[in-house]
Design a protein around this motif. Structure first.
Motif, short mmCIF file in Angstrom:
data_model
loop_
_atom_site.label_atom_id
_atom_site.label_comp_id
_atom_site.label_asym_id
_atom_site.label_seq_id
_atom_site.Cartn_x
_atom_site.Cartn_y
_atom_site.Cartn_z
N PRO A 1 12.17 4.02 7.51
CA PRO A 1 12.90 4.02 6.23
C PRO A 1 12.07 3.42 5.09
N LEU A 2 11.23 2.43 5.43
CA LEU A 2 10.41 1.78 4.42
C LEU A 2 9.47 2.76 3.74
N ASN A 3 8.97 3.74 4.50
CA ASN A 3 8.01 4.69 3.93
C ASN A 3 8.63 6.03 3.56
N ILE A 4 9.78 6.35 4.15
CA ILE A 4 10.46 7.60 3.79
C ILE A 4 11.16 7.45 2.44
N LEU A 5 11.72 6.24 2.19
CA LEU A 5 12.48 6.03 0.96
C LEU A 5 11.62 6.16 -0.29
N CYS A 6 10.31 6.05 -0.11
CA CYS A 6 9.41 6.21 -1.26
C CYS A 6 9.55 7.61 -1.86
N ALA B 1 0.86 -1.18 0.00
CA ALA B 1 0.00 0.00 0.00
C ALA B 1 0.90 1.23 0.00
N PRO B 2 0.45 2.34 -0.61
CA PRO B 2 1.27 3.56 -0.53
C PRO B 2 1.34 4.04 0.90
N PRO B 3 2.38 4.75 1.36
CA PRO B 3 3.54 5.17 0.57
C PRO B 3 4.75 4.27 0.78
N SER B 4 4.58 2.95 0.76
CA SER B 4 5.73 2.10 1.08
C SER B 4 6.60 1.87 -0.15
N LEU B 5 7.83 1.46 0.12
CA LEU B 5 8.79 1.17 -0.94
C LEU B 5 8.34 -0.04 -1.75
#
Length: 444
Positions: A431-436, A357-361
């Motif tokens: 990090p999983l969602n920021i890296l997006c 699901a967004p906003p994941s990598l």
């Protein structure tokens, strides 16, 4: 490259001379941040030293290894608190980190092979030394035999490559043309078993279920990625043969992913459900790599890093429940939202990332893999459709079954969760969602 390696090597005496658990833990995070700051924005090989160097693909994977190994020590504080050979444990984690670091940064196929195999030893020791049930011996033997049986032919193939091209240095390798089929089969098989591909995946759920939390985290987070990285590296030699035979791995991977998704529905063990879902996710990575186009390779890197963080976080969650209730069965771990309401938020966040699901990598990776696989064959949209749908189905099944409903009557006491655990989950999810937001890094 050597400065990070030396720092890791000089940290190993700390484990053995005294109880420096938290010092080593902090230093691992320091190395992670130093390595992160040293990011390069161009795609050439850099940080080159004697047979070591990183490029675009390996930089992200080394950073993932540093991060997951640091978090492994955070997650395993029960080993420290019960003084269960904690110094040897940290030593094994550091040794594993050195092996992973060397294998991802090797510029020669032979040194990559050696470190690729050497990373098995500390994993086996983690499973045998700190695992839960007596069946861990069988799981360790499965792990060793599956990976070694396929790896010996790979070594012979590397000798043949050296015999023909007189080098095993990555940038100097060239395509072997229509050499012969067994050459292609042996070079790919070792990495496909490590991934693992459907039909040769049986060692993975066994190893996961028997491994301690640290073993599960490193297995799901980094060791499966060695296979994808290896395929990416050797595709250069076998691209001509790949054009003829890759369709087989692609079809087997995608259809196997759908079958594994069905297997996920009938799991009652939390860990084994998450382990089987890893097989389903990795089947898409195999598909992307086998198309041999840019979208596929970069999308597989993106999904590998996303899956490494997400899957590792899911194992942490299952372990948090296991430490409370002493069971991983979904029949007992139900209605946890009543007992640990704030932990249910983390279950939701990591489950949503697991189903891309967004906003994941994972979303970024899956979209680019859809792009690459459908551009390769428009018929494959059927299996991809099922894969994406079922990944949402079994993740929702796991989330709703473990969080909702009435809780098990035999629960005696249950704490809400320690700061250490929330911190651990935050460091997986952030990090999983920021890296997006840094999507262009993966698609340069």
């Amino acid at each position: 490259m050597l400065k990070y390696l030396f720092m890791l090597i000089f940290m190993t005496p700390l484990c053995l001379i005294g109880n420096f658990w938290w010092l080593v833990h902090s230093l691992m995070f320091v190395v992670s941040f130093f390595f992160m700051i040293g990011v390069y924005s161009y795609s050439d090989l850099n940080m080159i030293s004697w047979f070591f160097g990183v490029d675009y693909f390996s930089f992200g994977l080394i950073l993932l290894s540093f991060w997951v190994c640091s978090l492994m020590i955070t997650a395993s504080s029960s080993i420290y608190l019960s003084s269960y050979h904690s110094s040897i444990f940290v030593f094994i984690v550091l040794f594993l980190m050195i092996m992973l670091y060397c294998s991802f940064s090797s510029l020669s196929l032979l040194s990559f092979y050696i470190f690729f195999e050497a990373s098995l030893i500390p994993t086996l020791l983690l499973i045998l030394g700190w695992g839960y049930q007596p069946e861990r011996l069988q799981a360790g033997i499965y792990l060793i035999f599956y990976t070694l049986v396929a790896s010996l032919p790979l070594l012979l193939v590397l000798f043949k490559v050296y015999d023909c091209s007189h080098t095993l240095y990555f940038p100097l390798l060239s395509d072997f043309g229509s050499f012969y089929f067994l050459f292609y089969l042996f070079i790919v098989l070792a990495f496909l078993i490590k991934m693992p591909m459907f039909l040769v995946h049986l060692w993975l759920p066994k190893a996961h279920v028997e491994a301690p939390i640290s073993g599960s985290m490193i297995l799901a987070g980094v060791l499966l990625k060695l296979g994808g990285y290896g395929i990416f590296r050797v595709m250069k030699i076998i691209s001509f043969l790949g054009l003829s035979f890759n369709y087989f791995w692609l079809a087997l991977g995608l259809s196997g992913g759908v079958v594994v998704s069905f297997i996920c529905f009938r799991q009652v063990d939390l860990k084994s459900l998450i382990a089987y879902s890893s097989v389903a996710h990795m089947s898409m990575v195999i598909g992307g790599l086998m198309t041999m186009n840019w979208w596929g390779c970069m999308g597989s890197l993106c999904l590998m890093i996303g899956h490494g963080l997400c899957s590792s976080g899911m194992f942490c969650l299952s372990n948090i429940i296991y430490e409370r209730l002493g069971s991983r069965s979904l029949l007992i771990n139900k209605g946890m939202i009543n007992l640990m309401p704030s932990m249910a938020l983390w279950w939701f966040l990591l489950s949503s990332s697991n189903m891309a699901a967004p906003p994941s990598l994972n979303l970024l990776g899956e979209l680019s893999l859809l792009n690459s696989i459908i551009s390769w064959s428009s018929l494959s949209f059927l299996t991809l459709m099922f894969l994406s749908f079922f990944s949402a189905v079994y993740t929702l099944y796991m989330y709703s079954y473990s969080q909702h409903g009435s809780y098990y009557g035999g629960v005696y006491t249950c704490s809400l969760g320690y700061i250490r655990e929330y911190h651990l989950l935050l460091l997986h999810w952030l990090p999983l969602n920021i890296l997006c937001l840094k999507g262009e890094y993966f698609f340069f």
